[in-house]
Design a protein around this motif. Structure first.
Motif, PDB file in Angstrom:
ATOM      1  N   MET A   1      28.566  51.864  68.260  1.00 45.12           N
ATOM      2  CA  MET A   1      29.674  51.553  67.234  1.00 45.12           C
ATOM      3  C   MET A   1      31.050  52.380  67.753  1.00 45.12           C
ATOM      4  O   MET A   1      30.855  53.639  67.702  1.00 45.12           O
ATOM      5  N   LYS A   2      32.097  51.777  67.589  1.00 48.52           N
ATOM      6  CA  LYS A   2      33.238  52.358  68.196  1.00 48.52           C
ATOM      7  C   LYS A   2      33.819  53.178  66.715  1.00 48.52           C
ATOM      8  O   LYS A   2      34.221  54.368  67.137  1.00 48.52           O
ATOM      9  N   LEU A   3      33.952  52.408  65.551  1.00 45.12           N
ATOM     10  CA  LEU A   3      34.324  53.312  64.821  1.00 45.12           C
ATOM     11  C   LEU A   3      33.754  53.213  63.064  1.00 45.12           C
ATOM     12  O   LEU A   3      33.332  51.971  62.861  1.00 45.12           O
ATOM     13  N   GLU A   4      33.350  54.113  62.494  1.00 40.83           N
ATOM     14  CA  GLU A   4      32.832  54.063  61.389  1.00 40.83           C
ATOM     15  C   GLU A   4      33.612  54.987  60.301  1.00 40.83           C
ATOM     16  O   GLU A   4      34.078  56.221  60.443  1.00 40.83           O
ATOM     17  N   VAL A   5      34.092  54.151  59.173  1.00 40.99           N
ATOM     18  CA  VAL A   5      34.598  54.809  58.126  1.00 40.99           C
ATOM     19  C   VAL A   5      33.647  54.994  57.131  1.00 40.99           C
ATOM     20  O   VAL A   5      33.099  53.668  56.374  1.00 40.99           O
ATOM     21  N   ASN A   6      33.364  55.801  56.438  1.00 39.73           N
ATOM     22  CA  ASN A   6      32.194  56.104  55.550  1.00 39.73           C
ATOM     23  C   ASN A   6      32.549  56.769  54.389  1.00 39.73           C
ATOM     24  O   ASN A   6      32.982  57.898  54.332  1.00 39.73           O
ATOM     25  N   LEU A  23      33.853  51.079  56.393  1.00 39.01           N
ATOM     26  CA  LEU A  23      33.860  49.881  57.387  1.00 39.01           C
ATOM     27  C   LEU A  23      33.537  50.334  58.511  1.00 39.01           C
ATOM     28  O   LEU A  23      33.382  51.453  58.888  1.00 39.01           O
ATOM     29  N   ARG A  24      33.500  49.241  59.550  1.00 40.48           N
ATOM     30  CA  ARG A  24      32.926  49.504  60.861  1.00 40.48           C
ATOM     31  C   ARG A  24      33.782  48.931  61.936  1.00 40.48           C
ATOM     32  O   ARG A  24      34.264  47.531  61.593  1.00 40.48           O
ATOM     33  N   VAL A  25      33.682  49.167  63.020  1.00 36.12           N
ATOM     34  CA  VAL A  25      34.254  48.315  64.249  1.00 36.12           C
ATOM     35  C   VAL A  25      33.541  48.539  65.524  1.00 36.12           C
ATOM     36  O   VAL A  25      33.212  49.573  65.878  1.00 36.12           O
ATOM     37  N   GLU A  26      32.761  47.579  65.812  1.00 37.79           N
ATOM     38  CA  GLU A  26      31.736  47.453  66.840  1.00 37.79           C
ATOM     39  C   GLU A  26      32.783  47.494  68.487  1.00 37.79           C
ATOM     40  O   GLU A  26      33.938  47.523  68.451  1.00 37.79           O
ATOM     41  N   ASP A  27      32.006  48.117  69.422  1.00 38.82           N
ATOM     42  CA  ASP A  27      32.645  48.036  70.816  1.00 38.82           C
ATOM     43  C   ASP A  27      33.060  46.561  71.086  1.00 38.82           C
ATOM     44  O   ASP A  27      32.375  45.571  71.020  1.00 38.82           O
ATOM     45  N   GLY A  28      34.301  46.581  71.570  1.00 41.66           N
ATOM     46  CA  GLY A  28      34.989  45.336  72.082  1.00 41.66           C
ATOM     47  C   GLY A  28      35.172  44.406  71.220  1.00 41.66           C
ATOM     48  O   GLY A  28      35.704  43.115  71.258  1.00 41.66           O
ATOM     49  N   GLU A  29      35.283  44.822  69.647  1.00 44.40           N
ATOM     50  CA  GLU A  29      35.410  44.035  68.431  1.00 44.40           C
ATOM     51  C   GLU A  29      36.883  43.944  67.975  1.00 44.40           C
ATOM     52  O   GLU A  29      37.410  45.180  68.065  1.00 44.40           O
ATOM     53  N   PHE A  30      37.332  42.887  67.503  1.00 43.55           N
ATOM     54  CA  PHE A  30      38.738  42.585  67.141  1.00 43.55           C
ATOM     55  C   PHE A  30      38.614  42.559  65.491  1.00 43.55           C
ATOM     56  O   PHE A  30      38.306  41.398  65.149  1.00 43.55           O
TER      57      PHE A  30
END
Length: 254
Positions: A1-6, A23-30
């Motif tokens: 997981m690249k980013l997690e906002v908790n 919210l979350r942003v996965e590796d390599g995700e836009f």
């Protein structure tokens, strides 16, 4: 997981801006964030970038708690914000050196990428001779070449005319496809979000919380005639319904 906002909360005085936002942003995700004006999208970027301390909740980047810490993201603002007394190459090189890249490597990377994006002839030029779209290309390169693997793009094309904006969206995708950094984009344009993103998170009016999450079903690379796909217009109507329900205006054009 690249980013997690908790579970992030933040208020300014008595005004609650973000409420239990996750919210979350996965590796390599836009991923794109879209919401009414004043819903706290830029404030959220400040929290992720460590410029603002939330009242509650945490930020994790690559699994590590980074709440309140700076230096973990690459950031592209609404305006290019290039230093007028430095050349195009000088602006990029300086940002890379600040990020810890040695002078020789920074210079080589800058010249290579300016050539790749068709701006090699402007390497020694100063920002005032560039068009708005060219300045934004330089600003994007500055963020792209950063060693940080998470990019925050804050309405980067909002000040451009419609045609230039469309060209820049296509250009950004072509560059991103070869690099695949994780991206979190703030935009007011529904069509821009659908064209660029893997997922779209729709925020409510302030205090902002996530009211919908859409997995964009279109294959990559994106087709030129994407907006003629019935699914495109169905998703556009779905997002617009959320934003209209908040009673706030939104730019639904590219």
């Amino acid at each position: 997981m690249k980013l997690e906002v908790n579970g992030v909360d933040i208020s300014f005085g008595t005004k609650e801006v973000l409420r239990d936002l996750t919210l979350r942003v996965e590796d390599g995700e836009f991923v794109s964030l879209i919401g009414p004006s004043g819903s706290g999208k830029t404030t959220l970027f400040g929290v992720i970038g460590g410029l603002k301390q939330p009242d509650a909740g945490e930020i994790r980047i690559e699994g590590r708690i980074t709440t309140g810490e700076r230096g973990h993201v690459a950031y592209m603002p609404q305006q290019a914000a290039l230093l007028p007394w430095r050349s195009v190459s000088g602006n990029i090189e300086m940002a890379l050196k600040i990020a810890g890249i040695d002078k020789g490597t920074a210079k080589a990377m800058t010249l290579e990428w300016l050539s790749r994006v068709g701006l090699a002839e402007y390497a020694r030029a100063y920002p005032h001779v560039l068009s708005g779209g060219m300045q934004q290309r330089v600003s994007f390169l500055r963020a792209l070449l950063s060693p940080r693997t998470l990019m925050l793009l804050d309405e980067p094309f909002g000040a451009l005319d419609a045609l230039t904006r469309l060209h820049m969206q296509k250009w950004l995708l072509s560059i991103w496809e070869t690099h695949r950094k994780s991206v979190l984009l703030v935009t007011h344009s529904i069509e821009e979000a659908l064209y660029l993103s893997d997922r779209i998170i729709v925020l409510s009016a302030s205090p902002a919380t996530a009211v919908d999450e859409i997995v964009v079903p279109f294959e990559r690379p994106r087709r030129e005639d994407l907006w003629t796909d019935p699914r495109f217009n169905e998703l556009k109507a779905r997002i617009y319904g959320h934003l209209q329900g908040d009673g706030k205006a939104v730019d639904d054009h590219v």
